[in-house]
Design an enzyme around this catalytic site. Structure first.
Site, PDB file in Angstrom:
ATOM      1  N   TYR A 158     -11.988   0.634   1.518  1.00 56.03           N
ATOM      2  CA  TYR A 158     -13.259   0.894   2.193  1.00 56.03           C
ATOM      3  C   TYR A 158     -13.171   2.138   3.085  1.00 56.03           C
ATOM      4  CZ  TYR A 158     -13.795  -3.857   0.474  1.00 56.03           C
ATOM      5  OH  TYR A 158     -13.811  -4.968  -0.337  1.00 56.03           O
ATOM      6  N   GLU A 175     -10.523 -12.147  -6.722  1.00 60.71           N
ATOM      7  CA  GLU A 175     -11.049 -10.778  -6.641  1.00 60.71           C
ATOM      8  C   GLU A 175     -10.621 -10.082  -5.346  1.00 60.71           C
ATOM      9  OE1 GLU A 175     -15.234 -11.570  -6.592  1.00 60.71           O
ATOM     10  OE2 GLU A 175     -15.346 -12.051  -8.717  1.00 60.71           O
ATOM     11  N   PRO A 176      -9.329  -9.926  -5.112  1.00 61.48           N
ATOM     12  CA  PRO A 176      -8.931  -9.251  -3.874  1.00 61.48           C
ATOM     13  C   PRO A 176      -9.155  -7.740  -3.969  1.00 61.48           C
ATOM     14  CG  PRO A 176      -6.992  -9.776  -5.188  1.00 61.48           C
ATOM     15  CD  PRO A 176      -8.181 -10.314  -5.936  1.00 61.48           C
ATOM     16  N   ARG A 184     -15.613   2.928   9.010  1.00 63.01           N
ATOM     17  CA  ARG A 184     -15.389   1.546   9.460  1.00 63.01           C
ATOM     18  C   ARG A 184     -15.452   1.363  10.986  1.00 63.01           C
ATOM     19  NH1 ARG A 184     -11.696  -1.382   8.803  1.00 63.01           N
ATOM     20  NH2 ARG A 184     -12.872  -3.203   8.137  1.00 63.01           N
ATOM     21  N   GLY A 225     -11.298 -11.556  -0.293  1.00 69.64           N
ATOM     22  CA  GLY A 225     -11.556 -11.773   1.120  1.00 69.64           C
ATOM     23  C   GLY A 225     -10.371 -11.907   2.047  1.00 69.64           C
ATOM     24  N   CYS A 245     -21.945  15.080  15.204  1.00 69.79           N
ATOM     25  CA  CYS A 245     -22.791  15.169  16.387  1.00 69.79           C
ATOM     26  C   CYS A 245     -23.509  13.882  16.718  1.00 69.79           C
ATOM     27  CB  CYS A 245     -23.775  16.299  16.203  1.00 69.79           C
ATOM     28  SG  CYS A 245     -22.877  17.830  16.014  1.00 69.79           S
ATOM     29  N   ARG A 300      -9.362  -5.527  -0.478  1.00 65.71           N
ATOM     30  CA  ARG A 300      -8.748  -4.962   0.727  1.00 65.71           C
ATOM     31  C   ARG A 300      -7.239  -5.173   0.773  1.00 65.71           C
ATOM     32  NH1 ARG A 300     -11.659  -4.463   5.578  1.00 65.71           N
ATOM     33  NH2 ARG A 300     -13.097  -6.045   4.803  1.00 65.71           N
TER      34      ARG A 300
HETATM   35  N1  LLP Z   1     -15.634 -10.094  -4.506  1.00 64.65           N
HETATM   36  C1  LLP Z   1     -16.893  -9.893  -4.060  1.00 64.65           C
HETATM   37  C2  LLP Z   1     -18.010 -10.511  -4.779  1.00 64.65           C
HETATM   38  C3  LLP Z   1     -17.113  -9.083  -2.927  1.00 64.65           C
HETATM   39  O1  LLP Z   1     -18.355  -8.896  -2.498  1.00 64.65           O
HETATM   40  C4  LLP Z   1     -16.019  -8.503  -2.259  1.00 64.65           C
HETATM   41  C5  LLP Z   1     -16.202  -7.650  -1.088  1.00 64.65           C
HETATM   42  C6  LLP Z   1     -14.733  -8.740  -2.761  1.00 64.65           C
HETATM   43  C7  LLP Z   1     -14.569  -9.557  -3.892  1.00 64.65           C
HETATM   44  C8  LLP Z   1     -13.493  -8.155  -2.155  1.00 64.65           C
HETATM   45  O2  LLP Z   1     -13.277  -8.594  -0.856  1.00 64.65           O
HETATM   46  P1  LLP Z   1     -11.919  -8.146  -0.120  1.00 64.65           P
HETATM   47  O3  LLP Z   1     -10.782  -8.819  -0.828  1.00 64.65           O
HETATM   48  O4  LLP Z   1     -11.827  -6.668  -0.218  1.00 64.65           O
HETATM   49  O5  LLP Z   1     -12.098  -8.620   1.257  1.00 64.65           O
HETATM   50  N2  LLP Z   1     -16.941  -2.425   3.673  1.00 64.65           N
HETATM   51  C9  LLP Z   1     -16.433  -3.600   4.347  1.00 64.65           C
HETATM   52  C10 LLP Z   1     -15.988  -4.674   3.367  1.00 64.65           C
HETATM   53  C11 LLP Z   1     -17.079  -5.129   2.424  1.00 64.65           C
HETATM   54  C12 LLP Z   1     -16.633  -6.195   1.455  1.00 64.65           C
HETATM   55  C13 LLP Z   1     -17.685  -6.431   0.437  1.00 64.65           C
HETATM   56  N3  LLP Z   1     -17.347  -7.373  -0.580  1.00 64.65           N
HETATM   57  C14 LLP Z   1     -15.285  -3.175   5.268  1.00 64.65           C
HETATM   58  O6  LLP Z   1     -14.972  -1.992   5.344  1.00 64.65           O
HETATM   59  O7  LLP Z   1     -14.726  -4.006   5.964  1.00 64.65           O
END
Ligand code: LLP
Length: 421
Positions: free
Chosen positions: A375, A275-276, A314, A239, A346, A278
């Protein structure tokens, strides 16, 4: 910091001019940097130094086999959320004992697949899922390690569509019922409860919600231990956000996130997983696109690109901001232009940016969308019958196509006309 910088008046991906890749592959395409992916993984790994830990890359952010194989070779685990992701992780050589399985809707088939292939743990999100996993594991004669994802009712202060830790969100079990549900889980055959899981949202740019959630998990650890549960592992989710608008955003760094983890949970002596997604892949990728037309509207100019919402959803889906920069470095002091930057699809939703100030562009010029490594490609579609665009990985002065552009025939021939027609 990433490895997409101007050098001698043009944009480079590490030591390769982006223009050269475009000449070889054709626009539009995604381009990733090995050095940036490596750097970002290491930043997280080092941020948790001194604690027993595993960084499980959330591969939903970018699941190309080359990306997974690179991160796997650096020692990353994987956070998977579907049978397809599990298969991809295994195909990239990541061993089962480094794969955690998250998600609210795991099916029986997915459970069997992961048990057969090896799994570090399942992160369970509901009572019916717990019952099914117990039945599946028992029928296979095994006991599987599980954590239970709790919903701590913490507002991640991020975009509505990517907030996951408030009580109305579909994720996890209510933390208020954790004692009862852990007791049920402990009594079920085939499950070995080993810890707690939490993930409250994505693109978080404030550390306080993390701190609040981790504190609630720490308190729960004590409560559950007092009930006789062995809580040995905490999965703290992903996150952490990235700077999409570099001129005015500076979200916290992995080391600062690591400090919050240390302060809130290290005294518990648990093994830590994060769990990173992004932050590892986002700024390790750009989307390169060519200007098709510059069109004058009634009251504005449109920059019409050959990339569209089907390639990068996005902006259309979340109103997300991406820096869009020219591949040829603008002359210092040149008069900028103001554009609505759009794709050819379109619908008016196919707009990447409104009233964006940037260097004056012309047809045939290349632009790069920054922060497109996470993403981006994974959320692409073939809407408007636009074939998926290629992905390229750069390493020093080398580059390789890591997913080729399909031919039009390949795209069309996936459909079948029934014999009765
Ligand atoms: N762990 C779990 C259980 C998750 O659901 C997610 C992301 C992550 C880890 C990784 O989160 P991150 O570190 O990437 O923030 N499509 C959206 C983002 C959806 C995230 C879904 N879950 C976007 O383009 O912003």
């Amino acid at each position: 910091m990433d490895h997409f910088l101007y050098r001698d008046g043009e944009l480079y991906a590490e030591d390769v001019p982006v223009r050269e890749i475009a000449a070889s592959v054709g626009a539009p395409f995604y381009c990733y940097s090995t050095a940036t992916l490596t750097r970002h993984f290491r930043l997280f790994d080092e941020a948790l130094d001194g604690m027993d830990h595993l960084v499980c890359y959330a591969m939903k952010a970018n699941s190309n086999q080359a990306v997974l194989s690179l991160l796997g070779s650096l020692g990353a685990g994987m956070d998977v959320v579907s049978g397809g992701e599990y298969r991809r992780a295994k195909a990239a050589g990541v061993p089962g004992e480094r794969i955690v399985f998250s998600g609210v809707g795991k099916t029986e088939g997915e459970m069997r697949l992961a048990i057969e292939g090896g799994i570090r743990q399942f992160n369970i999100e509901s009572e019916p899922e717990m019952a099914l996993l117990s039945a599946v594991a028992s029928s296979m004669g095994v006991e599987v390690p599980v954590t239970i994802r709790v919903n701590p009712d913490v507002d991640a202060k991020t975009h509505e569509k990517i907030s996951t830790g408030r009580k109305g969100d579909k994720f996890g079990i209510p933390i208020s019922r954790a004692k009862e549900i852990y007791a049920q889980a402990a009594a079920l055959p085939g499950l070995k409860v080993i810890g707690i899981d939490v993930h409250i949202g994505s693109q978080m740019t404030d550390l306080e919600p993390f701190r609040l959630a981790f504190r609630k998990v720490a308190e729960l650890t004590e409560v559950l231990r007092a009930e006789g549960h062995e809580i040995a592992r905490l999965d703290l989710g992903g996150g952490l956000g990235i700077p999409y608008e570099r001129s005015n955003e500076a979200p916290p760094l992995p080391v600062e996130f690591g400090q919050v983890v240390r302060e809130e949970v290290s005294h518990l002596g648990c093994e830590i997983e994060i769990e990173p997604g992004r932050l590892i892949a986002g700024n390790a990728g750009i989307l390169v696109s060519e200007v098709i037309y510059v069109k004058s509207g009634e009251d504005r100019e449109f920059l019409i690109l050959d990339a569209a919402m089907n390639d990068l959803i996005r902006p259309a889906m979340y109103g997300a901001y991406h820096d869009i920069i020219p591949v040829v470095e603008p002359e210092a002091g040149a008069e900028p232009a103001v554009y609505d930057i759009v794709g050819p699809v379109c619908e008016s939703g196919d707009t990447f940016a409104k009233q964006r100030v940037m260097a004056r562009m012309g047809a045939g010029d290349l632009v790069a969308f920054r922060s497109a490594g996470a993403y981006g490609a994974v959320m692409a579609s073939e809407y408007n019958s636009r074939p998926m665009i290629p992905e390229v990985l750069v390493h020093g002065d080398q580059f390789a196509v890591i997913r080729a552009r399909p031919t039009f025939d390949e795209m069309i021939n996936r459909d079948t006309i029934p014999s009765w027609m």
